[in-house]
Design a protein around this motif. Structure first.
Motif, PDB file in Angstrom:
ATOM      1  N   GLU A  65      21.269 -59.863  18.827  1.00 40.38           N
ATOM      2  CA  GLU A  65      22.529 -60.667  19.875  1.00 40.38           C
ATOM      3  C   GLU A  65      23.880 -59.945  19.440  1.00 40.38           C
ATOM      4  O   GLU A  65      24.740 -59.558  20.246  1.00 40.38           O
ATOM      5  N   THR A 100      23.580 -56.716  21.949  1.00 33.86           N
ATOM      6  CA  THR A 100      23.757 -57.196  23.819  1.00 33.86           C
ATOM      7  C   THR A 100      25.035 -57.325  23.574  1.00 33.86           C
ATOM      8  O   THR A 100      25.915 -56.799  24.805  1.00 33.86           O
ATOM      9  N   LEU A 101      25.777 -58.038  22.865  1.00 35.91           N
ATOM     10  CA  LEU A 101      27.206 -58.582  22.811  1.00 35.91           C
ATOM     11  C   LEU A 101      27.708 -57.200  22.992  1.00 35.91           C
ATOM     12  O   LEU A 101      28.260 -56.692  23.705  1.00 35.91           O
ATOM     13  N   ARG A 121      27.369 -54.338  25.274  1.00 35.39           N
ATOM     14  CA  ARG A 121      28.154 -55.057  26.744  1.00 35.39           C
ATOM     15  C   ARG A 121      29.837 -55.107  27.011  1.00 35.39           C
ATOM     16  O   ARG A 121      30.157 -54.754  28.301  1.00 35.39           O
ATOM     17  N   LYS A 145      24.285 -66.190  21.850  1.00 40.47           N
ATOM     18  CA  LYS A 145      23.048 -65.751  23.094  1.00 40.47           C
ATOM     19  C   LYS A 145      23.684 -66.568  24.237  1.00 40.47           C
ATOM     20  O   LYS A 145      24.272 -65.914  25.740  1.00 40.47           O
ATOM     21  N   LYS A 194      27.136 -66.146  24.582  1.00 36.99           N
ATOM     22  CA  LYS A 194      28.335 -65.095  24.428  1.00 36.99           C
ATOM     23  C   LYS A 194      27.253 -64.093  25.832  1.00 36.99           C
ATOM     24  O   LYS A 194      28.176 -63.385  27.325  1.00 36.99           O
ATOM     25  N   ASN A 195      26.223 -63.815  25.881  1.00 35.81           N
ATOM     26  CA  ASN A 195      25.382 -62.233  26.569  1.00 35.81           C
ATOM     27  C   ASN A 195      25.251 -63.394  27.385  1.00 35.81           C
ATOM     28  O   ASN A 195      25.497 -62.182  28.531  1.00 35.81           O
ATOM     29  N   ALA A 255      21.100 -61.485  29.420  1.00 34.68           N
ATOM     30  CA  ALA A 255      20.747 -62.287  28.190  1.00 34.68           C
ATOM     31  C   ALA A 255      19.309 -63.245  28.469  1.00 34.68           C
ATOM     32  O   ALA A 255      18.897 -63.751  27.305  1.00 34.68           O
TER      33      ALA A 255
END
Length: 209
Positions: free
Chosen positions: A97, A100-101, A104, A196, A198-199, A207
């Motif tokens: 996670e 991913t953040l 992005r 999660k 935030k994503n 997400a």
């Protein structure tokens, strides 16, 4: 926190770092400059990224940047002392996670690139050192230069980034305060939920699990 994160996102285009298979024979600062220049050249020529095509920017980040960041190390540093209370599965999810953040965030920053110039300072490190700092200054019209430094660690024949400092402020430790608050409020699962969420806000489609 928000100011530094925003500044980081606006200038993080310099994070286009890709290392060759012969990374052990080339100085880290030379590598950073070489591939940063390549990434900037791609962004300058790609009208889709310039117009805000985040999906295409994500593809660029995943191709040029993703393999050369130590996200597990970054996540451990960002979570700090609370990392010890996370289970193996929770650590895996936290790392994914957080990755991913950051991906992005980097991708959104690429779509905002507007002729910033990156100056690279000479590397001050001994040849045998395996943990170095590559120092740069980002210049943009009408604003003061901003210092952006990269912490890299040599792993085998490759160098990997494990932290970024913007104007002297560490990205991972900057997240640490926020993550600590989330853990105190809702435990490790609460932090996972926050990441999660935030994503999903940044990219709802990407997400989804």
């Amino acid at each position: 926190m928000k100011r530094i994160t925003s500044l980081f996102a606006a200038l993080i285009v310099g994070l286009g770092i890709q290392f060759s298979a012969a990374a052990n024979t080339v100085a880290p600062d030379v590598l950073v400059k070489s591939v940063s220049d390549d990434v900037i050249a791609i962004v300058r020529q790609d009208k889709a990224i310039q117009s805000g095509d985040t999906r295409k920017a994500v593809d660029l980040v995943e191709t040029k940047v993703l393999p050369y960041f130590d996200f597990a190390h970054m996540t451990r540093l960002a979570v700090g002392k609370d990392w010890k209370q996370a289970s193996g599965d929770q650590k895996t999810i936290l790392t994914q996670e957080f990755k991913t953040l950051l991906v992005r965030t980097y991708s959104n920053a690429l779509t905002k690139y507007r002729n910033q110039q990156i100056d690279f300072e000479p590397l001050k490190a001994k040849p045998e050192e395996t943990d170095v700092i590559v120092r740069t200054k980002v210049r943009q019209p009408g604003a003061k230069p901003v210092q952006i430094d990269y912490n890299l660690e040599k792993q085998g024949d490759n160098w990997k980034v494990y932290d970024v400092l913007v104007a002297g402020v560490s990205l991972v430790t900057n997240y640490r305060d926020e993550f600590g608050q989330e853990v105190r409020a809702g435990g490790i699962d609460g932090l996972i939920k926050s990441l999660k969420d935030k994503n999903k806000q940044i990219d709802p489609a990407a997400a989804k699990k």
